[in-house]
Each structure stands twice: as structure tokens, then as C-alpha cells.
Scaffold this motif. Structure first.
Motif, PDB file in Angstrom:
ATOM      1  N   ARG A  60       0.688  -1.172   0.068  1.00  0.00           N
ATOM      2  CA  ARG A  60      -0.037  -0.046   0.106  1.00  0.00           C
ATOM      3  C   ARG A  60       0.880   1.199   0.144  1.00  0.00           C
ATOM      4  NH1 ARG A  60      -5.677  -0.789  -0.435  1.00  0.00           N
ATOM      5  NH2 ARG A  60      -5.762  -3.005  -0.412  1.00  0.00           N
ATOM      6  N   GLN A  61       2.291   0.928  -0.208  1.00  0.00           N
ATOM      7  CA  GLN A  61       2.899   2.191   0.103  1.00  0.00           C
ATOM      8  C   GLN A  61       3.497   2.524  -1.515  1.00  0.00           C
ATOM      9  OE1 GLN A  61       4.111   3.963   2.939  1.00  0.00           O
ATOM     10  NE2 GLN A  61       2.105   2.738   3.298  1.00  0.00           N
ATOM     11  N   SER A  62       3.871   3.614  -1.681  1.00  0.00           N
ATOM     12  CA  SER A  62       4.495   3.957  -3.062  1.00  0.00           C
ATOM     13  C   SER A  62       5.832   3.799  -2.794  1.00  0.00           C
ATOM     14  CB  SER A  62       4.020   5.405  -3.516  1.00  0.00           C
ATOM     15  OG  SER A  62       4.301   6.594  -2.594  1.00  0.00           O
ATOM     16  N   ASN A  63       6.594   3.353  -3.965  1.00  0.00           N
ATOM     17  CA  ASN A  63       8.230   3.407  -3.790  1.00  0.00           C
ATOM     18  C   ASN A  63       8.683   2.680  -2.516  1.00  0.00           C
ATOM     19  OD1 ASN A  63       9.798   3.882  -5.673  1.00  0.00           O
ATOM     20  ND2 ASN A  63       9.971   6.283  -4.833  1.00  0.00           N
ATOM     21  N   ALA A  64       8.010   1.542  -2.501  1.00  0.00           N
ATOM     22  CA  ALA A  64       8.119   0.753  -1.064  1.00  0.00           C
ATOM     23  C   ALA A  64       8.612  -0.666  -1.465  1.00  0.00           C
ATOM     24  CB  ALA A  64       6.786   0.389  -0.337  1.00  0.00           C
ATOM     25  N   GLN A  65       9.234  -1.148  -2.827  1.00  0.00           N
ATOM     26  CA  GLN A  65       9.893  -2.369  -3.143  1.00  0.00           C
ATOM     27  C   GLN A  65      11.006  -2.770  -2.180  1.00  0.00           C
ATOM     28  OE1 GLN A  65      10.199   0.661  -5.131  1.00  0.00           O
ATOM     29  NE2 GLN A  65      12.250   0.717  -5.333  1.00  0.00           N
ATOM     30  N   GLY A 156       1.868 -11.539   2.285  1.00  0.00           N
ATOM     31  CA  GLY A 156       0.980 -10.340   2.875  1.00  0.00           C
ATOM     32  C   GLY A 156       1.161  -9.525   1.819  1.00  0.00           C
ATOM     33  N   ARG A 157       2.389  -9.223   1.007  1.00  0.00           N
ATOM     34  CA  ARG A 157       2.389  -8.095   0.063  1.00  0.00           C
ATOM     35  C   ARG A 157       1.237  -8.353  -1.113  1.00  0.00           C
ATOM     36  NH1 ARG A 157       5.336  -4.060  -1.765  1.00  0.00           N
ATOM     37  NH2 ARG A 157       5.834  -3.583  -3.806  1.00  0.00           N
ATOM     38  N   ARG A 161      -2.140  -6.339  -2.024  1.00  0.00           N
ATOM     39  CA  ARG A 161      -2.369  -5.839  -3.651  1.00  0.00           C
ATOM     40  C   ARG A 161      -3.895  -5.901  -3.834  1.00  0.00           C
ATOM     41  NH1 ARG A 161       3.149  -7.836  -6.087  1.00  0.00           N
ATOM     42  NH2 ARG A 161       4.478  -5.918  -5.820  1.00  0.00           N
ATOM     43  N   VAL A 162      -4.264  -7.219  -3.508  1.00  0.00           N
ATOM     44  CA  VAL A 162      -5.624  -7.566  -4.054  1.00  0.00           C
ATOM     45  C   VAL A 162      -6.741  -7.211  -3.126  1.00  0.00           C
ATOM     46  CG1 VAL A 162      -4.609  -9.400  -5.588  1.00  0.00           C
ATOM     47  CG2 VAL A 162      -5.440  -9.898  -3.295  1.00  0.00           C
ATOM     48  N   GLY A 163      -6.438  -6.991  -1.843  1.00  0.00           N
ATOM     49  CA  GLY A 163      -7.720  -6.780  -0.846  1.00  0.00           C
ATOM     50  C   GLY A 163      -8.349  -5.619  -0.907  1.00  0.00           C
ATOM     51  N   PRO A 164      -9.608  -5.416  -0.843  1.00  0.00           N
ATOM     52  CA  PRO A 164     -10.229  -4.319  -1.003  1.00  0.00           C
ATOM     53  C   PRO A 164      -9.667  -3.343   0.072  1.00  0.00           C
ATOM     54  CG  PRO A 164     -11.932  -6.115  -0.912  1.00  0.00           C
ATOM     55  CD  PRO A 164     -10.425  -6.614  -0.691  1.00  0.00           C
ATOM     56  N   ALA A 165      -9.661  -2.012  -0.009  1.00  0.00           N
ATOM     57  CA  ALA A 165      -8.918  -1.102   0.846  1.00  0.00           C
ATOM     58  C   ALA A 165      -9.702  -1.174   2.305  1.00  0.00           C
ATOM     59  CB  ALA A 165      -9.159   0.302   0.138  1.00  0.00           C
ATOM     60  N   LEU A 166     -10.896  -0.990   2.183  1.00  0.00           N
ATOM     61  CA  LEU A 166     -11.546  -1.310   3.544  1.00  0.00           C
ATOM     62  C   LEU A 166     -11.595  -2.639   4.428  1.00  0.00           C
ATOM     63  CD1 LEU A 166     -13.523   0.405   5.270  1.00  0.00           C
ATOM     64  CD2 LEU A 166     -15.445  -0.679   4.458  1.00  0.00           C
TER      65      LEU A 166
END
Length: 186
Positions: A60-65, A156-157, A161-166
Motif C-alpha cells: 500500500r506504499q508508493s516506492n516501497a519495493q 502479505g504483499r 495488493r488484491v484486498g479491498p481497501a476497507l
């Protein structure tokens, strides 16, 4: 919706099947060797949730590779320190608080600068690795533990990625609450 259920049900089953203390010395359970190392992080809810949470949050982070490999690398560094006899005071409390913090980061969809995220995740991983190094100092156990840790973090990653935000935010709240319960129980 079906895809989310297919992904979340096994993850929740894994979490519910683990116990809070089996992965720690006072529990008396320690299978050694590669397979014992693989099983180790799956048998303690604190380690299981922390590793899954790192993966979810990193997705859920940008630039978190760099977060997943940082976590695995610092788990290895902490394990080495533990195997060499370095015991961190308040280690169990620190581990429980890392679970709470990671859950809160997910629940609030917190975004941190990349450097701060890497430093924090690295510190958290060192604590978890140190506990494992104290418990499973054999090289074969350590290798198994690293394989399982990578599976959990990258699993977990994928969930993140696929789980709905809520749903992801609610799972983060549950992880944070579990961390606080674990901390209060110490």
C-alpha cells in the motif's frame, strides 16, 4: 468478491490456527532443522502477523519495493545477533509493539517517506530476528525460518495488493488490537 474471499480465508485460517506463545522459548516447542525453522514463524501469532503486516503495508506504499527485502535481511541480521548471544532487553514487549504499530500503519493507510519506512521496518525485523536467533541458533533452522519469513512477507504483499481497501484497513485494526493484547499480556 470471490477472489478476495479465496485469498483472505486461507490467510485468516492461518492466523487463527497459530497461538500467541508457541514460537517462544517458554512454550517448550522447538523442532530444529530446516523444517522446524520453516514452521517456526507460523506457530506464533506475533511473528505471523508482523510478517504478513509488513507485506500488506508495503503493498500500500508508493516506492516501497525495498521493504520486503529489508525485512528479510534484517531478520537475518537479528538472528545472527541472537545466535551469538545478544539478547535485547524487553524483546517480547518490543515484538508485540511492532505488531501493534504495523497494524496501525495499515489501519490508517499511513504513508511514510521511503527512508523512514525502511529504517522502521528494519528495526522491527531485527527484533523479530533476534528472538528467532535466540530460539533457533542452528544454521538449518535459520535457513528454514528465512524461507518461511519471505513466504509470509511476500504473501502479505499479495494480500495487500488484491484486498479491498476497507478490508485491508479493518485487518490492520485487528492486527493492531492483537499487538496491544499481546503487549498487555506480558
Amino acid at each position: 468478491m470471490k477472489r478476495t474471499v479465496k485469498i483472505l480465508v486461507p490467510a485468516l485460517t492461518l492466523v487463527l490456527a497459530s497461538t500467541a506463545a508457541v514460537a517462544h522459548p517458554q512454550a517448550g516447542f522447538h523442532a530444529h532443522g530446516f523444517l522446524g525453522g520453516v514452521a517456526h514463524p507460523f506457530t506464533g501469532i506475533d511473528h505471523l502477523l508482523a510478517m504478513l503486516a509488513v507485506g500488506v503495508w508495503s503493498a500500500r506504499q508508493s516506492n516501497a519495493q525495498w521493504l520486503p527485502p529489508t525485512f528479510i535481511g534484517m531478520v537475518m541480521a537479528g538472528m545472527l545477533a541472537g545466535a551469538l548471544g545478544m539478547a535485547i532487553p524487553g524483546l517480547e514487549l518490543g515484538i508485540a509493539l511492532t505488531v501493534a504499530a504495523l497494524g496501525a500503519l495499515i489501519a490508517f493507510a499511513a504513508r511514510l517517506p521511503a527512508a523512514a519506512s525502511v529504517a522502521m521496518v528494519g528495526a522491527f525485523a531485527f527484533l523479530h530476528g533476534n528472538a528467532h536467533g535466540l530460539e533457533l541458533p542452528a544454521v538449518s533452522s535459520a535457513l528454514g525460518l528465512l524461507v518461511a519469513s519471505a513466504m509470509l512477507v511476500y504473501g502479505g504483499r499479495q494480500l495487500g495488493r488484491v484486498g479491498p481497501a476497507l478490508a485491508v484497513k479493518f485487518s490492520g485494526a485487528g492486527i493492531a488490537a492483537t499487538g496491544m493484547v499481546l503487549a498487555a499480556a506480558l
